[in-house]
Design a protein around this motif. Structure first.
Motif, PDB file in Angstrom:
ATOM      1  N   LYS A 154       5.221  19.514  87.152  1.00  0.00           N
ATOM      2  CA  LYS A 154       5.777  20.106  88.374  1.00  0.00           C
ATOM      3  C   LYS A 154       4.769  21.045  89.023  1.00  0.00           C
ATOM      4  O   LYS A 154       4.579  21.030  90.247  1.00  0.00           O
ATOM      5  CB  LYS A 154       7.052  20.867  88.029  1.00  0.00           C
ATOM      6  N   ASN A 155       4.096  21.860  88.207  1.00  0.00           N
ATOM      7  CA  ASN A 155       3.089  22.770  88.747  1.00  0.00           C
ATOM      8  C   ASN A 155       1.952  22.002  89.404  1.00  0.00           C
ATOM      9  O   ASN A 155       1.421  22.413  90.445  1.00  0.00           O
ATOM     10  CB  ASN A 155       2.543  23.664  87.639  1.00  0.00           C
ATOM     11  N   ARG A 156       1.577  20.877  88.803  1.00  0.00           N
ATOM     12  CA  ARG A 156       0.518  20.049  89.377  1.00  0.00           C
ATOM     13  C   ARG A 156       0.926  19.560  90.773  1.00  0.00           C
ATOM     14  O   ARG A 156       0.113  19.572  91.712  1.00  0.00           O
ATOM     15  CB  ARG A 156       0.243  18.856  88.463  1.00  0.00           C
ATOM     16  N   PHE A 157       2.147  19.137  90.923  1.00  0.00           N
ATOM     17  CA  PHE A 157       2.660  18.679  92.211  1.00  0.00           C
ATOM     18  C   PHE A 157       2.520  19.778  93.271  1.00  0.00           C
ATOM     19  O   PHE A 157       2.000  19.553  94.368  1.00  0.00           O
ATOM     20  CB  PHE A 157       4.121  18.260  92.068  1.00  0.00           C
ATOM     21  N   PHE A 158       2.975  20.977  92.954  1.00  0.00           N
ATOM     22  CA  PHE A 158       2.942  22.064  93.923  1.00  0.00           C
ATOM     23  C   PHE A 158       1.513  22.524  94.203  1.00  0.00           C
ATOM     24  O   PHE A 158       1.193  22.934  95.331  1.00  0.00           O
ATOM     25  CB  PHE A 158       3.795  23.242  93.442  1.00  0.00           C
ATOM     26  N   TYR A 164      -3.107  19.340 100.342  1.00  0.00           N
ATOM     27  CA  TYR A 164      -2.781  18.036 100.923  1.00  0.00           C
ATOM     28  C   TYR A 164      -1.349  18.037 101.451  1.00  0.00           C
ATOM     29  O   TYR A 164      -0.456  18.639 100.850  1.00  0.00           O
ATOM     30  CB  TYR A 164      -2.978  16.937  99.881  1.00  0.00           C
ATOM     31  N   GLU A 165      -1.142  17.329 102.548  1.00  0.00           N
ATOM     32  CA  GLU A 165       0.162  17.339 103.205  1.00  0.00           C
ATOM     33  C   GLU A 165       1.230  16.636 102.389  1.00  0.00           C
ATOM     34  O   GLU A 165       2.399  17.007 102.434  1.00  0.00           O
ATOM     35  CB  GLU A 165       0.062  16.679 104.588  1.00  0.00           C
ATOM     36  N   HIS A 166       0.865  15.613 101.653  1.00  0.00           N
ATOM     37  CA  HIS A 166       1.835  14.834 100.893  1.00  0.00           C
ATOM     38  C   HIS A 166       1.477  14.856  99.411  1.00  0.00           C
ATOM     39  O   HIS A 166       0.303  14.903  99.044  1.00  0.00           O
ATOM     40  CB  HIS A 166       1.880  13.385 101.382  1.00  0.00           C
ATOM     41  N   ALA A 167       2.495  14.790  98.600  1.00  0.00           N
ATOM     42  CA  ALA A 167       2.324  14.641  97.151  1.00  0.00           C
ATOM     43  C   ALA A 167       3.488  13.806  96.642  1.00  0.00           C
ATOM     44  O   ALA A 167       4.642  14.107  96.949  1.00  0.00           O
ATOM     45  CB  ALA A 167       2.278  15.994  96.449  1.00  0.00           C
ATOM     46  N   PRO A 168       3.242  12.744  95.889  1.00  0.00           N
ATOM     47  CA  PRO A 168       4.333  11.893  95.390  1.00  0.00           C
ATOM     48  C   PRO A 168       5.104  12.570  94.263  1.00  0.00           C
ATOM     49  O   PRO A 168       4.521  13.277  93.436  1.00  0.00           O
ATOM     50  CB  PRO A 168       3.606  10.639  94.895  1.00  0.00           C
ATOM     51  N   VAL A 169       6.413  12.355  94.232  1.00  0.00           N
ATOM     52  CA  VAL A 169       7.256  12.934  93.175  1.00  0.00           C
ATOM     53  C   VAL A 169       6.804  12.502  91.778  1.00  0.00           C
ATOM     54  O   VAL A 169       6.846  13.304  90.838  1.00  0.00           O
ATOM     55  CB  VAL A 169       8.733  12.572  93.415  1.00  0.00           C
ATOM     56  N   PRO A 170       6.352  11.235  91.573  1.00  0.00           N
ATOM     57  CA  PRO A 170       5.879  10.849  90.230  1.00  0.00           C
ATOM     58  C   PRO A 170       4.717  11.678  89.703  1.00  0.00           C
ATOM     59  O   PRO A 170       4.315  11.503  88.553  1.00  0.00           O
ATOM     60  CB  PRO A 170       5.453   9.381  90.430  1.00  0.00           C
ATOM     61  N   ARG A 171       4.178  12.598  90.527  1.00  0.00           N
ATOM     62  CA  ARG A 171       3.120  13.471  90.024  1.00  0.00           C
ATOM     63  C   ARG A 171       3.615  14.324  88.872  1.00  0.00           C
ATOM     64  O   ARG A 171       2.817  14.835  88.072  1.00  0.00           O
ATOM     65  CB  ARG A 171       2.605  14.366  91.150  1.00  0.00           C
ATOM     66  N   MET A 172       4.925  14.479  88.725  1.00  0.00           N
ATOM     67  CA  MET A 172       5.467  15.234  87.604  1.00  0.00           C
ATOM     68  C   MET A 172       5.104  14.579  86.268  1.00  0.00           C
ATOM     69  O   MET A 172       5.125  15.227  85.227  1.00  0.00           O
ATOM     70  CB  MET A 172       6.992  15.354  87.727  1.00  0.00           C
ATOM     71  N   MET A 328      -7.566  13.461 104.201  1.00  0.00           N
ATOM     72  CA  MET A 328      -6.800  12.925 103.077  1.00  0.00           C
ATOM     73  C   MET A 328      -5.386  13.494 103.111  1.00  0.00           C
ATOM     74  O   MET A 328      -5.192  14.702 103.229  1.00  0.00           O
ATOM     75  CB  MET A 328      -7.472  13.306 101.754  1.00  0.00           C
ATOM     76  N   LEU A 329      -4.389  12.619 103.005  1.00  0.00           N
ATOM     77  CA  LEU A 329      -3.005  13.068 102.981  1.00  0.00           C
ATOM     78  C   LEU A 329      -2.534  13.385 101.568  1.00  0.00           C
ATOM     79  O   LEU A 329      -1.613  14.175 101.374  1.00  0.00           O
ATOM     80  CB  LEU A 329      -2.101  12.001 103.600  1.00  0.00           C
ATOM     81  N   GLU A 330      -3.145  12.747 100.583  1.00  0.00           N
ATOM     82  CA  GLU A 330      -2.773  12.965  99.184  1.00  0.00           C
ATOM     83  C   GLU A 330      -4.015  13.265  98.360  1.00  0.00           C
ATOM     84  O   GLU A 330      -5.134  12.922  98.749  1.00  0.00           O
ATOM     85  CB  GLU A 330      -2.070  11.721  98.607  1.00  0.00           C
ATOM     86  N   TYR A 331      -3.791  13.877  97.221  1.00  0.00           N
ATOM     87  CA  TYR A 331      -4.894  14.161  96.302  1.00  0.00           C
ATOM     88  C   TYR A 331      -5.512  12.836  95.838  1.00  0.00           C
ATOM     89  O   TYR A 331      -4.799  11.903  95.452  1.00  0.00           O
ATOM     90  CB  TYR A 331      -4.377  14.943  95.097  1.00  0.00           C
ATOM     91  N   PRO A 332      -6.847  12.725  95.866  1.00  0.00           N
ATOM     92  CA  PRO A 332      -7.511  11.468  95.469  1.00  0.00           C
ATOM     93  C   PRO A 332      -7.556  11.296  93.950  1.00  0.00           C
ATOM     94  O   PRO A 332      -8.517  11.720  93.288  1.00  0.00           O
ATOM     95  CB  PRO A 332      -8.917  11.616  96.063  1.00  0.00           C
ATOM     96  N   VAL A 333      -6.527  10.700  93.398  1.00  0.00           N
ATOM     97  CA  VAL A 333      -6.463  10.543  91.937  1.00  0.00           C
ATOM     98  C   VAL A 333      -7.630   9.714  91.418  1.00  0.00           C
ATOM     99  O   VAL A 333      -8.014   9.826  90.243  1.00  0.00           O
ATOM    100  CB  VAL A 333      -5.123   9.891  91.529  1.00  0.00           C
ATOM    101  N   GLN A 334      -8.207   8.889  92.281  1.00  0.00           N
ATOM    102  CA  GLN A 334      -9.348   8.064  91.861  1.00  0.00           C
ATOM    103  C   GLN A 334     -10.568   8.906  91.512  1.00  0.00           C
ATOM    104  O   GLN A 334     -11.457   8.452  90.788  1.00  0.00           O
ATOM    105  CB  GLN A 334      -9.723   7.067  92.970  1.00  0.00           C
ATOM    106  N   LEU A 335     -10.603  10.147  92.020  1.00  0.00           N
ATOM    107  CA  LEU A 335     -11.763  11.013  91.778  1.00  0.00           C
ATOM    108  C   LEU A 335     -11.542  12.011  90.641  1.00  0.00           C
ATOM    109  O   LEU A 335     -12.433  12.796  90.336  1.00  0.00           O
ATOM    110  CB  LEU A 335     -12.105  11.782  93.063  1.00  0.00           C
ATOM    111  N   PHE A 336     -10.369  11.976  90.027  1.00  0.00           N
ATOM    112  CA  PHE A 336     -10.112  12.894  88.916  1.00  0.00           C
ATOM    113  C   PHE A 336     -10.934  12.472  87.708  1.00  0.00           C
ATOM    114  O   PHE A 336     -11.155  11.274  87.466  1.00  0.00           O
ATOM    115  CB  PHE A 336      -8.626  12.899  88.570  1.00  0.00           C
ATOM    116  N   LYS A 337     -11.379  13.457  86.940  1.00  0.00           N
ATOM    117  CA  LYS A 337     -12.314  13.183  85.838  1.00  0.00           C
ATOM    118  C   LYS A 337     -11.698  12.331  84.733  1.00  0.00           C
ATOM    119  O   LYS A 337     -12.409  11.656  83.984  1.00  0.00           O
ATOM    120  CB  LYS A 337     -12.836  14.495  85.257  1.00  0.00           C
TER     121      LYS A 337
END
Length: 575
Positions: A154-158, A164-172, A328-337
């Motif tokens: 949940k903290n990651r989502f917030f 970024y303007e959008h964040a998907p709920v499955p980020r939890m 970017m509207l969402e966090y680029p998960v493709q660039l996460f380590k």
């Protein structure tokens, strides 16, 4: 340096872009994580008033076998924790409330299941204590690997919504997707463990609460960090700011007072998302200071794109996640380590598919049987006895089968719009349940269920929380369960499918005919409508009638005592 006014202003801006996602996520975390951050909730247990037990104890029979919850309370009372005797009493009626209470604390739902096991397998107090310890172990594992991990998600989502303007709920589920649940659980456990120890000092507890305040955010940014480094970073980030952080939390007291007048609705729809947004903003400010000052372990805050958009948008980013201004509207998960694990194929099942008649028939009976198992199992947990629920005698509840199949056949065309699908599912299931309840009451003069006293109920035939559960279940049937079962049915030879459908239909029709003349009624199953009106009576109220027997209604047990007059008897009601 940060100021409360600036944090709240930026948090309100975050709410505008992700409001409904934030509300949905906070609701899901509340349901499945409960009081995940309160380690002391491990020892809370639900106990209701039990007059029959008191009578046995006064009589000195000593024959009553204590339930698990009662043994827990006895142990706690011996340790001086008498206040736990009344802990966990539900504020509302209903299945959903019971599940939430059971998840949020070591309460009625979990111990109800263990009570069933204890009644069938064990008969002595030593075995009962063993079952209790097993329950506490289950609760502890859940707290570590589900509750705490979802709080970090949940903290990651917030945190992502800060930039970024959008964040998907499955980020939890972020921590599970990068396969770091054990590391995060270890860090959160050590945080809870040290907080518990400091709480014993009374004075140190509130101070250390703010010392370890940032740990759930630090591990949300870097799930690979060890717990010692996370604690050191949190200590540095909060040094010199604890009093101001306390005042920040205190500044929400006006909202909390206002929430009391909305029966908790304001908390769900505004206060909780608002507070989480403010805390994410606070973490960003403190993080920037630690990096700027190059404090010890600062290099572990290495998710550079969490609070900073990429200068160049990578080619692998889908176009729908880029706005016309090339942002970017969402966090680029493709660039996460840490690369995310691939989703399971069954989650991507094609929901807008044609269903054969054989598949629909098998789906109908599958939903009906699962619904029957749910109702029977729930009653066993609550009452500790087997009762064949429903109007029929077979192991099926056709209202579940009808609702599930109607949802799949009529609403899958709207599946591209999840919110519309959910709303239509709630409406359709509400019509089916209300119509069925009305028909049974009119034709049989008996109620098989009654939601009187539930929040937002209509004539006791439907209620808000029941429709919420049906809405979630209906969407699951459209998107996941229906397609998955259809794939399984296709693997069965057509001749076998046909034979199975014929046998099931023949048995079902025979049950319909028999149940029409001899409907399934009895204690714990049905109740005459006239008697159901007495549900709201208070304990000790008197009613006209004759003595005899007992009466069971969902969540309430009613016993008729000795006749106290020519036409009066005492009605006792307890939870």
């Amino acid at each position: 340096m940060w100021f409360r006014k600036d944090l709240k202003k930026d948090a309100r801006a975050m709410l505008k872009h992700n409001y409904w996602r934030m509300v949905a996520l906070c609701l899901l975390v509340a349901l499945f994580a409960g009081e995940a951050n309160q380690m002391l909730s491990l020892v809370r247990a639900y106990v209701g008033a039990r007059p029959e037990i008191e009578a046995e104890q006064e009589a000195g029979t000593g024959l009553h076998q204590k339930t698990n919850s009662e043994v827990v309370v006895d142990i706690l009372k011996q340790l001086g924790y008498e206040e736990y005797q009344s802990a966990g009493v539900s504020a509302t009626q209903g299945v959903l409330a019971g599940i939430v209470n059971g998840i949020g604390q070591a309460g009625s739902f979990l111990f109800g299941i263990l009570n069933v096991i204890n009644q069938f397998l064990f008969h002595d107090s030593v075995a009962a204590i063993f079952i209790i310890l097993l329950g506490l172990l289950i609760r502890f594992i859940y707290w570590c690997f589900v509750g705490n991990v979802l709080v970090v998600g949940k903290n990651r989502f917030f945190m992502e919504t800060v930039t970024y303007e959008h964040a998907p709920v499955p980020r939890m589920l972020f921590i599970y997707r990068v396969n770091r649940a054990f590391k995060v659980a270890a860090a959160m456990f050590m945080r809870g463990f040290f907080l518990l120890l400091w709480m014993l000092t009374i004075v140190g507890g509130p101070i250390k609460y703010y010392t370890y305040y940032m740990i759930p955010y630090i591990v949300a940014e870097n799930p690979d960090i060890d717990w010692k480094s996370a604690m050191a970073l949190s200590k540095r980030m909060t040094s010199g700011h604890k009093w101001r952080m306390f005042l920040l939390d205190l500044s929400f007291i006006g909202w909390d007072i206002l929430n009391a007048f909305t029966f908790g609705l304001l908390d769900l729809f505004y206060i909780v998302p608002y507070k989480n947004s403010v805390r994410a903003q606070l973490y960003q400010r403190q993080r920037e200071q630690v990096i700027r000052e190059k404090c010890p372990c600062w290099e572990m805050l290495d998710d550079r794109y969490l609070f900073e958009e990429p200068a160049v948008i990578p080619e692998e980013i889908p176009s729908e996640k880029i706005d016309p201004e090339l942002r970017m509207l969402e966090y680029p998960v493709q660039l996460f380590k840490i690369p995310e694990e691939k989703r399971r194929e069954w989650m991507e099942a094609h929901y807008d598919r044609p269903y054969s008649l054989r598949s629909i028939i098998l789906l109908f009976f599958t939903f009906s049987i699962v619904g029957w198992l749910w109702e029977v199992g729930l009653h066993m947990v609550q009452a500790g006895e087997f009762v064949n629920r429903g109007t029929m005698f077979g192991p099926w509840l056709p209202i579940y089968g009808s609702g599930g199949c109607l949802v799949i056949l009529l609403l899958r065309r709207y599946a591209k719009h999840p919110l519309v699908t959910f709303g239509l599912t709630v409406l359709l299931c509400g019509v089916v349940e209300y119509g069925t309840g009305w028909y049974l009451e009119v034709t049989k003069g008996v109620k098989w269920w009654d939601y009187t006293g539930y929040f937002l109920n209509l004539h006791g035939r439907i209620c808000a929380e029941g429709l919420l559960v049906f809405g979630i279940g209906g969407c699951a049937a459209i998107y996941v369960i229906g397609p998955a079962l259809d794939e399984k049915f296709k693997k069965i030879p057509k001749k076998v499918q046909t034979a199975l459908c014929v046998i099931l239909i023949a048995l079902f029709c025979s049950d319909i005919v028999y149940s029409h003349f001899h409907p399934n009624t009895g204690n714990g199953i049905t109740q005459p409508a006239a008697e159901k009106e007495m549900q709201s009576a208070a304990a000790g109220a008197t009613i006209a009638g004759s003595a005899g027997g007992g009466l069971m209604i969902p969540g309430v047990r009613v016993d008729f005592g000795e006749v106290s007059g020519p036409e009066k008897t005492e009605l006792q009601v307890w939870g």
